[in-house]
Each structure stands twice: as structure tokens, then as C-alpha cells.
Design a protein around this motif. Sequence first.
Motif, PDB file in Angstrom:
ATOM      1  N   PHE A  64       0.852  -1.187   0.000  1.00  0.00           N
ATOM      2  CA  PHE A  64       0.000   0.000   0.000  1.00  0.00           C
ATOM      3  C   PHE A  64       0.886   1.234   0.000  1.00  0.00           C
ATOM      4  N   GLY A  65       0.414   2.296  -0.643  1.00  0.00           N
ATOM      5  CA  GLY A  65       1.029   3.599  -0.502  1.00  0.00           C
ATOM      6  C   GLY A  65       0.335   4.325   0.639  1.00  0.00           C
ATOM      7  N   LEU A  66       0.932   5.399   1.114  1.00  0.00           N
ATOM      8  CA  LEU A  66       0.373   6.197   2.206  1.00  0.00           C
ATOM      9  C   LEU A  66       0.195   7.630   1.737  1.00  0.00           C
ATOM     10  N   ARG A  67      -0.905   8.255   2.180  1.00  0.00           N
ATOM     11  CA  ARG A  67      -1.174   9.633   1.784  1.00  0.00           C
ATOM     12  C   ARG A  67      -1.891  10.339   2.927  1.00  0.00           C
ATOM     13  N   GLY A  68      -1.531  11.576   3.147  1.00  0.00           N
ATOM     14  CA  GLY A  68      -2.269  12.410   4.075  1.00  0.00           C
ATOM     15  C   GLY A  68      -3.398  13.103   3.335  1.00  0.00           C
ATOM     16  N   GLY A  80       6.706   6.429   1.279  1.00  0.00           N
ATOM     17  CA  GLY A  80       7.051   5.039   1.021  1.00  0.00           C
ATOM     18  C   GLY A  80       5.837   4.137   0.942  1.00  0.00           C
ATOM     19  N   HIS A  81       6.080   2.852   1.082  1.00  0.00           N
ATOM     20  CA  HIS A  81       5.033   1.843   0.978  1.00  0.00           C
ATOM     21  C   HIS A  81       5.051   0.964   2.213  1.00  0.00           C
ATOM     22  N   VAL A  82       3.905   0.355   2.509  1.00  0.00           N
ATOM     23  CA  VAL A  82       3.810  -0.557   3.649  1.00  0.00           C
ATOM     24  C   VAL A  82       3.162  -1.858   3.202  1.00  0.00           C
TER      25      VAL A  82
END
Length: 104
Positions: A64-68, A80-82
Amino acid sequence: MIAGLRVVRITGRSMEPVLFEGDLAFGRGPTRFRPACIGDVVLVERPGIGLTVKRLIPGPSGLFGLRGDGGGSAPSVDLGHVAPDQIIAVLRWRLRRGWPTRVR
């Protein structure tokens, strides 16, 4: 943690207008029956950064990507990615000024 429920106090403005500084957010770890999905707001631990609350976006091959949500959030490329197993909790509820509401 209370009976499997994770509670986190929000600091910073990167998730506004969904979560504001001082809000309490509540969630549980993802499970086989209720996995984390694109669009969920999650609690993850980032190496060198610590605990972070972000929204899941599509990432490469099983990640998954992360976004605020806020305009002041770092770009997803910087976050980054998780992997699914790095997600500590999927945040489903927030408490603001005494009123619980769903996190969407």
C-alpha cells in the motif's frame, strides 16, 4: 490498548479535514475477516519516524502507498510503501469535542 482497541491522539494537520489535531481516533488491527483496504485510514509505524496516521492508496505488488488528506502532508512518494502486516490498526471512529463519529 483497551480490549484490542487501539486509541491514538492525533498530532499535526496532515489528515485534516478528516482528523484534526487533538482528536482521539479508535481502531483495531486488520484481520482475515476485515482486512485493511484502499481508502482506509490506518496507524502504521514508520522506521525512523514512529507512529503515523495516513490513508491507504494503491501501491506496487501487494503493498500500500500512504497519503495524508491535508494539503500540508508529505507527498506519497516520500512516505514510502507498507505491507499489510505493517498496519497496526485501521481507524474507524474519532472523538472530537465529546462526540464520536465514523472516520471516512
